[in-house]
Enzyme design. Structure first.
Site, PDB file in Angstrom:
ATOM      1  CG  HIS A  96      41.724  40.275  47.614  1.00 28.88           C
ATOM      2  ND1 HIS A  96      42.853  39.652  48.100  1.00 28.88           N
ATOM      3  CD2 HIS A  96      41.895  40.386  46.266  1.00 28.88           C
ATOM      4  CE1 HIS A  96      43.667  39.382  47.084  1.00 28.88           C
ATOM      5  NE2 HIS A  96      43.114  39.824  45.960  1.00 28.88           N
TER       6      HIS A  96
ATOM      7  CE  LYS B 265      40.742  36.380  46.718  1.00 27.90           C
ATOM      8  NZ  LYS B 265      40.292  35.730  45.478  1.00 27.90           N
TER       9      LYS B 265
HETATM   10  N1  LIG Z   1      43.488  35.573  38.140  1.00 29.36           N
HETATM   11  C1  LIG Z   1      43.192  36.863  38.271  1.00 29.36           C
HETATM   12  O1  LIG Z   1      43.910  37.764  37.775  1.00 29.36           O
HETATM   13  C2  LIG Z   1      41.950  37.248  38.993  1.00 29.36           C
HETATM   14  C3  LIG Z   1      41.157  36.251  39.507  1.00 29.36           C
HETATM   15  N2  LIG Z   1      39.950  36.545  40.081  1.00 29.36           N
HETATM   16  C4  LIG Z   1      39.140  35.394  40.449  1.00 29.36           C
HETATM   17  O2  LIG Z   1      38.072  35.303  39.522  1.00 29.36           O
HETATM   18  C5  LIG Z   1      36.946  34.694  40.158  1.00 29.36           C
HETATM   19  C6  LIG Z   1      35.704  35.570  39.939  1.00 29.36           C
HETATM   20  O3  LIG Z   1      35.881  36.810  40.608  1.00 29.36           O
HETATM   21  P1  LIG Z   1      34.761  37.946  40.541  1.00 29.36           P
HETATM   22  O4  LIG Z   1      34.521  38.334  39.125  1.00 29.36           O
HETATM   23  O5  LIG Z   1      35.170  38.980  41.527  1.00 29.36           O
HETATM   24  O6  LIG Z   1      33.502  37.136  41.103  1.00 29.36           O
HETATM   25  P2  LIG Z   1      31.943  37.335  40.778  1.00 29.36           P
HETATM   26  O7  LIG Z   1      31.218  36.529  41.796  1.00 29.36           O
HETATM   27  O8  LIG Z   1      31.639  38.797  40.641  1.00 29.36           O
HETATM   28  O9  LIG Z   1      31.767  36.680  39.334  1.00 29.36           O
HETATM   29  C7  LIG Z   1      31.740  35.304  39.084  1.00 29.36           C
HETATM   30  C8  LIG Z   1      30.742  35.080  37.983  1.00 29.36           C
HETATM   31  O10 LIG Z   1      30.833  33.715  37.543  1.00 29.36           O
HETATM   32  C9  LIG Z   1      29.498  33.247  37.426  1.00 29.36           C
HETATM   33  N3  LIG Z   1      29.434  31.791  37.484  1.00 29.36           N
HETATM   34  C10 LIG Z   1      29.539  31.000  38.578  1.00 29.36           C
HETATM   35  N4  LIG Z   1      29.311  29.708  38.222  1.00 29.36           N
HETATM   36  C11 LIG Z   1      29.047  29.708  36.902  1.00 29.36           C
HETATM   37  C12 LIG Z   1      28.680  28.713  35.970  1.00 29.36           C
HETATM   38  N5  LIG Z   1      28.559  27.423  36.337  1.00 29.36           N
HETATM   39  N6  LIG Z   1      28.423  29.050  34.681  1.00 29.36           N
HETATM   40  C13 LIG Z   1      28.570  30.352  34.296  1.00 29.36           C
HETATM   41  N7  LIG Z   1      28.897  31.360  35.128  1.00 29.36           N
HETATM   42  C14 LIG Z   1      29.141  31.028  36.426  1.00 29.36           C
HETATM   43  C15 LIG Z   1      28.751  33.906  38.573  1.00 29.36           C
HETATM   44  O11 LIG Z   1      27.350  33.835  38.370  1.00 29.36           O
HETATM   45  P3  LIG Z   1      26.380  33.849  39.693  1.00 29.36           P
HETATM   46  O12 LIG Z   1      26.749  35.081  40.463  1.00 29.36           O
HETATM   47  O13 LIG Z   1      25.013  33.886  39.094  1.00 29.36           O
HETATM   48  O14 LIG Z   1      26.719  32.588  40.437  1.00 29.36           O
HETATM   49  C16 LIG Z   1      29.293  35.330  38.460  1.00 29.36           C
HETATM   50  O15 LIG Z   1      28.587  36.093  37.508  1.00 29.36           O
HETATM   51  C17 LIG Z   1      37.346  34.498  41.622  1.00 29.36           C
HETATM   52  O16 LIG Z   1      37.810  33.159  41.781  1.00 29.36           O
HETATM   53  C18 LIG Z   1      38.496  35.486  41.815  1.00 29.36           C
HETATM   54  O17 LIG Z   1      39.380  35.116  42.826  1.00 29.36           O
HETATM   55  C19 LIG Z   1      39.514  37.812  40.188  1.00 29.36           C
HETATM   56  C20 LIG Z   1      40.267  38.867  39.728  1.00 29.36           C
HETATM   57  C21 LIG Z   1      41.559  38.652  39.092  1.00 29.36           C
HETATM   58  O1  LIG Z   2      38.957  37.886  43.951  1.00 25.17           O
HETATM   59  C1  LIG Z   2      39.593  38.876  43.525  1.00 25.17           C
HETATM   60  O2  LIG Z   2      39.080  40.003  43.429  1.00 25.17           O
HETATM   61  C2  LIG Z   2      40.982  38.681  43.095  1.00 25.17           C
HETATM   62  N1  LIG Z   2      41.415  37.467  43.026  1.00 25.17           N
HETATM   63  C3  LIG Z   2      42.704  37.047  42.603  1.00 25.17           C
HETATM   64  C4  LIG Z   2      43.403  36.346  43.736  1.00 25.17           C
HETATM   65  O3  LIG Z   2      42.781  35.492  44.395  1.00 25.17           O
HETATM   66  O4  LIG Z   2      44.580  36.623  43.972  1.00 25.17           O
HETATM   67  C5  LIG Z   2      43.498  38.142  41.943  1.00 25.17           C
HETATM   68  C6  LIG Z   2      43.253  39.527  42.446  1.00 25.17           C
HETATM   69  O5  LIG Z   2      44.035  39.752  43.574  1.00 25.17           O
HETATM   70  C7  LIG Z   2      41.790  39.842  42.680  1.00 25.17           C
END
Ligand SMILES: NC(=O)C1=CN([C@@H]2O[C@H](COP(=O)(O)OP(=O)(O)OC[C@H]3O[C@@H](n4cnc5c(N)ncnc54)[C@H](OP(=O)(O)O)[C@@H]3O)[C@@H](O)[C@H]2O)C=CC1
Ligand SMILES: O=C(O)C1=N[C@H](C(=O)O)C[C@H](O)C1
Length: 277
Positions: free
Chosen positions: A158, A162
Site C-alpha cells: 500500500h 497507510k
Molecule cells: N474497506 C475498504 O475497502 C477500504 C478501507 N480503507 C480504510 O479506510 C480508512 C481511511 O482510509 P483513507 O481514506 O486512506 O484515510 P484518510 O486519513 O485519508 O481519511 C480518514 C479521514 O477520516 C477522518 N476522521 C478521523 N477521525 C474522525 C472523527 N472522529 N470524526 C470524523 N472524521 C474523522 C480524518 O480526518 P483528519 O485527517 O482530520 O483526522 C480523515 O479525513 C483506513 O482505515 C483504511 O485502511 C481504505 C480504502 C478501502
Molecule cells: O488504507 C488503504 O488505502 C486501504 N485499506 C484497506 C485495507 O487495509 O486492506 C483496503 C485497501 O487495500 C486500501
C-alpha cells in the site's frame, strides 16, 4: 422509491472524497451530510467542492447527532476509535453503518458487535467485488491444497500514508485461507519474521507488508509447494472500486434487520468469510 439519504464520515479523507463523488453520481442515493473531526481544516467547506465536483450544498461539519438525524446510512472510512464511537451513535440514531475502516482492536470489534444488535452494520476490510470474489477462491484453494505440501504466504503493498498493518484485506484473505484449512488464523498466523527465525513451521499462514509511494492496494496469496507455486492476486488501480462497494452496501441496508453483515452478504457471494479488519 425514495433516495437513500447518506452521510459520509471522514468526508475530507482519501476515501471520503471518493465516496462523495460516487454518491453524487449514484442512482437512488443522496448525500445529506459530511462529517470530519472538530479539529479539521475542512469544516465549513462544501463536500462536493472538496471532492472536485461542483458545490453540492452539503457543508462539512463535526455535528454527528445532527447529521445522523437526517440519515438512512452513514459511510465511514476513518480511524478505528472514531468508527467504534460512530457505531454507537448510528445505532442510537437508527442509521445503518457502513464501515470500511481497518486496524481495529478486539475492544473496538466488541463495541461494533454490540451496536449491530440495534442497527444494520456492513463491515469489510475491502469493499471491492474483486477482493471479495478472491476470498472465495482463496478459501477453495486452501481447502484443496494439503498444508504439509503447500505453504500459504500473504503479501500486500500500500501507499506510504497507510497506518495499519497487515491490511484489513490481508487479514480478510488470511481468514479465508484459514477457513479453507479449518484452522484458527490467530493461532496459525506469522505476522513478522526477523533474525534467526528457524525453518518455516508447516501449516502456518505468513504475512508480509510493503509500504511506499501511491500504491492504492495490492494483495497476493501465494501457495508455495515443492517445485510449483500458485499465486492469486488482486490489484486495485483506483479507490472508486471501494467507494462503489460502500455505496452499494448503503443502498442494500435499506429496511435491513439489525446485524453485522459483510460485503459477501451484500454481493450475494455466499457464506460469510469474516475478516478482522
Ligand atoms: N474497506 C475498504 O475497502 C477500504 C478501507 N480503507 C480504510 O479506510 C480508512 C481511511 O482510509 P483513507 O481514506 O486512506 O484515510 P484518510 O486519513 O485519508 O481519511 C480518514 C479521514 O477520516 C477522518 N476522521 C478521523 N477521525 C474522525 C472523527 N472522529 N470524526 C470524523 N472524521 C474523522 C480524518 O480526518 P483528519 O485527517 O482530520 O483526522 C480523515 O479525513 C483506513 O482505515 C483504511 O485502511 C481504505 C480504502 C478501502
Ligand atoms: O488504507 C488503504 O488505502 C486501504 N485499506 C484497506 C485495507 O487495509 O486492506 C483496503 C485497501 O487495500 C486500501
Amino acid at each position: 422509491m425514495d433516495d437513500t439519504q447518506i452521510v459520509v464520515f471522514g468526508a475530507a479523507g482519501r476515501m471520503g472524497r471518493t465516496i462523495v463523488r460516487i454518491v453524487a453520481e449514484a442512482r437512488g442515493a443522496k448525500l445529506v451530510g459530511a462529517l470530519e473531526p472538530a479539529s479539521s481544516s475542512a469544516l465549513g467547506d462544501d463536500a462536493g467542492m472538496l471532492a472536485g465536483l461542483k458545490p453540492l450544498g452539503v457543508t462539512v461539519t463535526s455535528d454527528i447527532a445532527s447529521a445522523l438525524s437526517k440519515a438512512d446510512a452513514v459511510i465511514d472510512f476513518s480511524a478505528p476509535g472514531a468508527s467504534a464511537m460512530l457505531a454507537e451513535a448510528a445505532a442510537k440514531a437508527g442509521a445503518a453503518h457502513i464501515i470500511g475502516t481497518t486496524g481495529f482492536s478486539a475492544d473496538h470489534e466488541a463495541a461494533i458487535a454490540r451496536a449491530a444488535e440495534r442497527c444494520a452494520i456492513v463491515k469489510s476490510g475491502n469493499m471491492s467485488l474483486g477482493v471479495n470474489l478472491l476470498a472465495g477462491l482463496v478459501e477453495q484453494a486452501a481447502r484443496a491444497l494439503p498444508s504439509d505440501l503447500f505453504d500459504i504466504e500473504i503479501l500486500e503493498m500500500h501507499h506510504r500514508h497507510k497506518v495499519d498493518a497487515p491490511s484489513g484485506t490481508a487479514l480478510l484473505l488470511g481468514e479465508a485461507a484459514a477457513k479453507g484449512r479449518q484452522v484458527d488464523l490467530a493461532e496459525e498466523s506469522v505476522r513478522v519474521r526477523d533474525g534467526q527465525t528457524g525453518p518455516r513451521e508447516a501449516g502456518t499462514i505468513g504475512f508480509a507488508t510493503l509500504r511506499g509511494g501511491s500504491v492504492v492496494g495490492e494483495h497476493s496469496v501465494i501457495f508455495a509447494g515443492e517445485g510449483e507455486r500458485i499465486e492469486l492476486t488482486h490489484l486495485a488501480g483506483d479507490r472508486e472500486i471501494f467507494a462503489r462497494g460502500a455505496v452499494s452496501a448503503a443502498l442494500w441496508t435499506k429496511g435491513r434487520a439489525p446485524g453485522l453483515y459483510s460485503m459477501r452478504d451484500v454481493l450475494g457471494l455466499g457464506a460469510e468469510t469474516t475478516g478482522r479488519p
